[in-house]
Design a protein around this motif. Structure first.
Motif, mmCIF file in Angstrom:
data_model
loop_
_atom_site.group_PDB
_atom_site.id
_atom_site.type_symbol
_atom_site.label_atom_id
_atom_site.label_comp_id
_atom_site.label_asym_id
_atom_site.label_seq_id
_atom_site.Cartn_x
_atom_site.Cartn_y
_atom_site.Cartn_z
ATOM 1 N N GLY A 240 50.382 54.087 42.864
ATOM 2 C CA GLY A 240 50.807 53.462 44.106
ATOM 3 C C GLY A 240 52.066 54.066 44.679
ATOM 4 N N ARG A 241 52.926 54.615 43.819
ATOM 5 C CA ARG A 241 54.172 55.211 44.327
ATOM 6 C C ARG A 241 53.907 56.461 45.168
ATOM 7 N N SER A 242 52.692 57.031 45.066
ATOM 8 C CA SER A 242 52.350 58.165 45.935
ATOM 9 C C SER A 242 52.461 57.765 47.394
ATOM 10 N N LEU A 243 52.030 56.547 47.720
ATOM 11 C CA LEU A 243 52.113 56.060 49.092
ATOM 12 C C LEU A 243 53.563 55.868 49.512
ATOM 13 N N LEU A 244 54.367 55.350 48.595
ATOM 14 C CA LEU A 244 55.784 55.163 48.884
ATOM 15 C C LEU A 244 56.473 56.503 49.076
ATOM 16 N N ASN A 245 56.163 57.470 48.203
ATOM 17 C CA ASN A 245 56.731 58.812 48.340
ATOM 18 C C ASN A 245 56.325 59.447 49.661
ATOM 19 N N LEU A 246 55.060 59.272 50.030
ATOM 20 C CA LEU A 246 54.563 59.881 51.255
ATOM 21 C C LEU A 246 55.200 59.238 52.486
ATOM 22 N N ALA A 247 55.442 57.935 52.417
ATOM 23 C CA ALA A 247 56.074 57.246 53.542
ATOM 24 C C ALA A 247 57.465 57.789 53.831
ATOM 25 N N ARG A 248 58.111 58.357 52.823
ATOM 26 C CA ARG A 248 59.459 58.908 52.981
ATOM 27 C C ARG A 248 59.455 60.388 53.355
ATOM 28 N N PHE A 249 58.268 60.987 53.414
ATOM 29 C CA PHE A 249 58.159 62.436 53.583
ATOM 30 C C PHE A 249 58.220 62.837 55.056
ATOM 31 N N THR A 250 59.099 63.783 55.347
ATOM 32 C CA THR A 250 59.168 64.384 56.675
ATOM 33 C C THR A 250 59.313 65.888 56.510
ATOM 34 N N ALA A 251 58.443 66.639 57.137
ATOM 35 C CA ALA A 251 58.504 68.104 57.085
ATOM 36 C C ALA A 251 58.738 68.638 58.488
ATOM 37 N N GLY A 252 59.059 69.919 58.582
ATOM 38 C CA GLY A 252 59.187 70.562 59.872
ATOM 39 C C GLY A 252 60.381 70.107 60.681
ATOM 40 N N THR A 253 61.440 69.625 60.006
ATOM 41 C CA THR A 253 62.623 69.164 60.740
ATOM 42 C C THR A 253 63.500 70.314 61.208
ATOM 43 N N ASP A 254 63.230 71.519 60.706
ATOM 44 C CA ASP A 254 64.056 72.670 61.066
ATOM 45 C C ASP A 254 63.173 73.832 61.501
ATOM 46 N N LEU A 255 62.223 73.549 62.381
ATOM 47 C CA LEU A 255 61.270 74.571 62.792
ATOM 48 C C LEU A 255 61.932 75.725 63.537
ATOM 49 N N ASP A 256 63.086 75.478 64.146
ATOM 50 C CA ASP A 256 63.801 76.555 64.838
ATOM 51 C C ASP A 256 64.214 77.669 63.890
ATOM 52 N N SER A 257 64.300 77.348 62.586
ATOM 53 C CA SER A 257 64.727 78.343 61.599
ATOM 54 C C SER A 257 63.579 79.173 61.041
ATOM 55 N N VAL A 258 62.354 78.857 61.436
ATOM 56 C CA VAL A 258 61.192 79.642 60.992
ATOM 57 C C VAL A 258 61.089 80.866 61.894
ATOM 58 N N THR A 259 61.415 82.024 61.352
ATOM 59 C CA THR A 259 61.448 83.245 62.158
ATOM 60 C C THR A 259 60.185 84.085 62.024
ATOM 61 N N CYS A 260 59.367 83.817 61.006
ATOM 62 C CA CYS A 260 58.166 84.625 60.803
ATOM 63 C C CYS A 260 57.027 84.094 61.668
ATOM 64 N N PRO A 261 55.987 84.898 61.882
ATOM 65 C CA PRO A 261 54.806 84.422 62.618
ATOM 66 C C PRO A 261 54.102 83.300 61.856
ATOM 67 N N VAL A 262 53.602 82.313 62.587
ATOM 68 C CA VAL A 262 52.921 81.163 61.987
ATOM 69 C C VAL A 262 51.577 80.957 62.680
ATOM 70 N N LEU A 263 50.536 80.782 61.879
ATOM 71 C CA LEU A 263 49.228 80.384 62.384
ATOM 72 C C LEU A 263 49.019 78.918 62.033
ATOM 73 N N LEU A 264 48.826 78.074 63.034
ATOM 74 C CA LEU A 264 48.534 76.667 62.827
ATOM 75 C C LEU A 264 47.087 76.392 63.183
ATOM 76 N N LEU A 265 46.379 75.741 62.264
ATOM 77 C CA LEU A 265 44.963 75.451 62.436
ATOM 78 C C LEU A 265 44.748 73.951 62.479
ATOM 79 N N GLY A 266 44.074 73.479 63.526
ATOM 80 C CA GLY A 266 43.740 72.075 63.662
ATOM 81 C C GLY A 266 42.275 71.908 64.004
ATOM 82 N N GLY A 267 41.748 70.712 63.750
ATOM 83 C CA GLY A 267 40.344 70.436 64.033
ATOM 84 C C GLY A 267 40.186 69.373 65.100
#
Length: 323
Positions: A240-267
């Motif tokens: 159950g703590r997986s849900l709690l851990n995930l609720a606290r998860f935030t990624a991509g807060t510093d996207l301005d610092s990504v200097t390499c090419p990125v391919l994003l795939l969505g459906g």
């Protein structure tokens, strides 16, 4: 139970495969596969290295998934095709998953997973016979968020493929309503307390819409379980703590610092990670290519969905890494 992994620093097992052509899969005469291990957070993690016969020192793709899955869940299809195209691939299991160590099993802990990515990358860069200067990250789901964060902190990453990335755990859980989000927090608290006495309190990883599960959108249970190999010992449960851990998860807060090419795939038919959230991430990156595919979340592991994803991925890498 903690599972054993390979012994020694980046040890190799006698698992080289050259067993001919299988229906619908690349010829294994064009690449080899060995089991490799690395240490992360006091645990031994395990992965597979796919090495093409040519070139002698190929660029290398470090790859992992997310959402309580193991490396064998559909991702070998990607690794084999990338190896056939001339890329080495290191496909690994996070701690608590697959053949990697760590208890409880199937625990989703984004902070630990981020550290596992960094440890895997360090090991790959130190390995002979791979071109560590042409290192690519390929992440799926939560892994798709991790690779953006890692690239933001590591300017040596040559390129990133972020497939259906989960960038906000709170948003991911909150799409099912505030009631679900509150229940997720309660499940996490119960698990932490119960684990002190009788063991983890678990919830399903994949369930139907009426179930309380980590992933419970329409078709999620069938789609997720279809990626699990028939001989797998995996159990459809996560603490159950997986849900709690995930609720606290935030990624991509510093996207301005990504200097390499990125391919994003969505459906466009993805009801797990909305395609609009992937497009929004692309808008924040300096050098991003966004591809919207006519697939659902679990369609990308076989058939035409797989071919679409791999085709775009290889074309992107050929242009950005070998171009």
């Amino acid at each position: 139970m903690t599972r054993p992994t390979a012994r020694g620093e980046w040890a190799e097992a006698a698992e080289t495969e050259r067993d001919g052509r299988e229906a619908g899969r690349p010829s294994r005469e064009s690449f080899s596969k060995v089991t490799m291990g690395f240490d992360s957070g006091g645990e031994r993690c395990s992965g597979w290295l796919y090495r093409p016969d040519r070139p002698a020192e190929p660029p290398v793709v470090v790859m992992a998934g997310g959402l309580a899955g193991e490396r064998s869940f559909g991702l070998p299809n990607y690794a084999e095709r990338l190896a056939e195209a001339g890329y080495a691939v290191f496909l690994f299991d996070y701690r608590h998953h697959g053949d990697s160590g760590g208890d409880p099993r199937n625990l989703v802990d984004p902070s630990r997973q981020r550290a596992d990515w960094e440890a895997a990358i360090e090991g790959v860069r130190s390995r002979d016979g791979l071109d560590g200067s042409r290192l690519v990250l390929w992440g799926v789901d939560v892994g798709g968020g991790h690779v953006l964060d890692v690239a933001a902190d590591d300017p040596r990453v040559r390129a990133v493929v972020s497939q259906t990335p989960v960038l906000s755990g709170r948003s991911f859980l909150g799409t099912r309503g505030y009631g679900f989000l509150a229940k997720s927090v309660l499940a996490g608290v119960r698990d932490r307390l119960q684990s002190l006495v009788v063991g983890p309190h678990t919830v399903p990883v994949a369930g139907d819409p009426e179930e309380f599960a980590l992933v419970s959108t329409p078709g999620a249970r069938r789609g997720y379980l279809d990626t699990v190999p028939a001989d797998s010992a995996w159990v459809n449960e996560t603490p159950g703590r997986s849900l709690l851990n995930l609720a606290r998860f935030t990624a991509g807060t510093d996207l301005d610092s990504v200097t390499c090419p990125v391919l994003l795939l969505g459906g466009t038919r993805d009801d797990v990670v909305p395609v609009d959230s992937v497009a929004a991430a692309a808008d924040e990156l300096a050098d991003a290519t966004f591809v919207s595919l006519p697939v659902g979340h679990f369609d990308a592991y076989e058939g035409s969905g797989l071919e679409h994803v791999v085709g775009h991925g290889v074309a992107f890498l050929d242009a950005e890494v070998d171009g």
